[in-house]
Write a protein that holds these residues in place. Structure first.
Motif: not given
Length: 690
Positions: A462-464, A467, A484, A487-488, A491, A495
């Motif tokens: 998950s993103r959390e 992070v 950000n 993280v992006n 992520e 994915n």
């Protein structure tokens, strides 16, 4: 650098002898040709003297290289082709075999070395070796076709000399003997064998044996006509001697045939190399594009790039096969042949395979069964219908398995690239990175991999979780925008990794390709049938010439005409053979069957005339218009010849240039545009966030 030095050193030693020999033969051939493009050479120029030292080299090379396993198969294949088109003595046969062997293998080795130097890639050398297997057959055809053309040219010159000596002696055997003494060695061997048969005690048996081994149909007909003249005698017809008139027609047909073969070879010869060239050119093209436009490197290693590359390779191979079938113009290509190893038969005899094939093959006495059998006959395929369905099933299974394997490999490749490709912080329109940027990109890749492994080992993506892991792993404080973006980025990688698994639409694609592969053999047969249909009218015109010669003999019968047509024909030979087998049961039924099995309008008109000549009229009366309209038929034949060459040339150009167009459009222009637009969209997004 050292490995390429040793590659060049080892290959250079092997190439040196063949390269020098190849250059020697090229300069010798250019010196010999006084008139470039001339079809007809004099009898003196046709005799090519080979240096004694080179002859000894050929003989010693044959004895030594025949022991090498791989080269042995090459030598035996060329030897078999040469034996089929000419009657050489053992010494000459070995010389011609080794000459062609050195030319083919020398050219291939030189090409692979040049490719290795230019591309500097083991993968390129591997594909070059695969392509050399295909090019090897092409080179063999080129050199063997030159031998066939030389034999036809020499035979035409022999016929001219034979005409001259026959006018002096009025004796067929004596004219043949004297003309043979002034002929080159290749055709002299054939004519001496014909002379021995004609002067033997049983020429009928000798001719039947010669018909089975004669290198071309013109020699068959000439030997048969000479025997008929010797047996029944010559007589004067409207245009002079019947024998001399036949010789004139033979010379004219040989000239037509040579003109057609040389024009087709001139216009289609280079297209086979053009069709297969994109496979080899793609490697240096990729290196050039990645050197000057590094942005394309990401595309070439992506899924889309690999798929486009494989599509171009498949189109190139298919185009090569179609052009080879389009340019087939020699007699051996149209004669039905059985497969060397009937693996289809052995596979069909297995219980499970035979049961499956019998369920797929259409039932007998059905329209589909009749159409498929007719397609196999018209396409000159040696396969039975059951064996043809084994081919269809095999191609379908290969297509299905290849898609499955390709899908799995692409998934692993994508995951590998996520973990190993340098990660860019800022996008460059051309993709260039200096040493500092390259080092920073590799550090970012290591950092992202640590985060991904940590998140995956924790059992969550998950993103959390990302992070939290980034906050713990970051050595330097980052602003909100940089945080950000990091993280992006991670992520997106997670994915991508999670989405790389075999999906349902890939199974549908594999099934669709398997269905296309199931029908691919039928499409190839239909293409081959269409190409043969272009040659049918040419063979019918040659039947007209043959019948015009035979009709001058007073004792000729319909069955004898059919036997000569079967002996002379190529495309219609299977139908004529079946008709002759049924002829004793009834002439009318046999001719009706012949019309059904060869549904070609011009050929059916010949059969209808033969049907009238069975009982009502003579052969000469049935074909009395052939001599009267000879000039019209000659002009019509010239026009059909030009139309045939134009049609085959247009088809060949369209098919041959398709792989090159796809290579330039999809593999050079499209990657740059695709990646450039992607980079521009990313830059626009970054500018909006500033």
């Amino acid at each position: 650098m050292n490995k390429w030095f040793w590659i060049l050193l080892i290959c250079g030693i092997g190439v040196l002898a063949s390269g020098l020999f190849l250059m020697y033969m090229i300069f010798k051939e250019r010196k010999r040709r006084n008139n470039f493009g001339s079809v007809w050479t004099t009898g003196v120029n046709a005799k090519r003297a080979t240096p004694t030292a080179l002859l000894i080299f050929y003989q010693k090379s044959y004895m030594q290289l025949i022991k090498v396993p791989i080269i042995r198969s090459q030598i035996l294949r060329i030897r078999k082709r040469l034996t089929a088109i000419n009657t050489y003595d053992e010494y000459t046969l070995r010389k011609e075999t080794m000459r062609i062997t050195f030319m083919t293998l020398g050219s291939i080795v030189i090409g692979i070395v040049v490719l290795a130097v230019i591309s500097k890639s083991w993968m390129a050398v591997f594909f070059g070796a695969l392509a050399s297997i295909v090019i090897n057959e092409l080179f063999i055809d080129i050199f063997v076709n030159r031998v066939e053309d030389r034999l036809l040219k020499q035979f035409a010159h022999f016929l001219e000399d034979n005409r001259h000596y026959y006018q002096e002696t009025r004796m067929v055997d004596e004219a043949i003997y004297q003309a043979a003494q002034a002929s080159p060695q290749e055709i002299k061997l054939q004519i001496e064998k014909i002379y021995e048969i004609l002067t033997s005690n049983e020429p009928h048996k000798g001719l039947e044996g010669y018909y089975a081994v004669a290198p071309n149909r013109y020699l068959k007909v000439f030997s048969g006509i000479s025997h008929l003249i010797m047996e029944y005698g010559d007589r004067t017809v409207n245009k002079g001697s019947m024998y001399l008139n036949a010789i004139n027609k033979f010379v004219q047909e040989i000239r037509y045939d040579l003109m057609r073969r040389q024009k087709l070879r001139y216009r289609l010869g280079g297209l086979t190399m053009i069709a297969i060239a994109p496979i080899l050119i793609s490697f240096p093209l990729i290196r050039w594009a990645e050197s000057y436009f590094p942005i394309t490197k990401e595309f070439y290693s992506s899924k889309m790039g690999i798929i486009i590359r494989l599509v171009i390779y498949a189109v190139a191979v298919l185009s090569y096969v179609l052009i080879r079938k389009l340019s087939e113009n020699d007699e051996a290509k149209y004669v039905p042949k059985g497969p060397k190893r009937q693996w289809e038969k052995n596979l069909y005899n297995r219980r499970g395979v035979g049961w499956l094939v019998d369920r797929l093959v259409p039932a007998q006495h059905t329209r589909k069964n009749y159409r498929l059998n007719l397609l196999l006959k018209e396409a000159n395929s040696p396969l039975r219908l059951e064996w043809f369905y084994i081919h269809r099933i095999a191609v379908s299974l290969v297509g299905f398995i290849c898609v499955i394997i390709l899908s799995v490999v692409l998934h692993f490749s994508t995951v590998y690239q996520v973990y190993n490709n340098p990660t860019k912080e800022q996008n460059n329109i051309l993709g260039y990175m200096n040493e500092v940027e390259q080092q920073r990109a590799e550090e970012l890749t290591k950092f992202d991999n640590q985060i991904i492994k940590e998140v995956q080992s924790a059992g969550g993506s998950s993103r959390e979780a990302i992070v939290e892991s980034v906050r713990q792993r970051s050595d330097m404080p980052m602003g909100d925008v940089a945080f950000n973006n990091t993280v992006n980025r991670i992520e997106g990688k997670v994915n991508t990794i999670n989405s790389e698994y075999f999906q349902w639409w890939e199974l549908v694609l594999a099934i669709a390709l398997a269905g296309a592969g199931y029908y691919l053999p039928i499409w190839i047969l239909q293409f081959q049938r269409r190409m043969r249909a272009m040659e049918m009218q040419n063979e019918v015109d040659q039947f007209h010439v043959l019948i015009s010669i035979l009709s001058e003999f007073e004792r000729i019968s319909v069955e004898t005409v059919l036997e000569w047509m079967e002996r002379y024909g190529i495309i219609f030979r299977p139908a004529l053979q079946r008709s002759l087998l049924d002829y004793d049961s009834g002439a009318e039924e046999a001719l009706q069957t012949l019309m059904k099995e060869a549904p070609f309008d011009s050929f059916q008109r010949i059969v209808r005339r033969l049907h009238q000549a069975v009982e009502k009229i003579t052969i000469r009366e049935a074909f009395d218009d052939l001599e009267m309209e000879q000039e019209y038929y000659a002009e019509q034949k010239n026009e059909r010849l030009e139309r045939l060459i134009r049609k085959k040339t247009s088809w060949g150009k369209m098919i041959g240039w398709t792989p090159g167009a796809l290579l330039i459009g999809l593999y050079l222009v499209f990657p740059f545009l695709y990646m450039s637009f992607g980079q521009l969209s990313d830059l626009s997004i970054q500018m909006k966030t500033i």
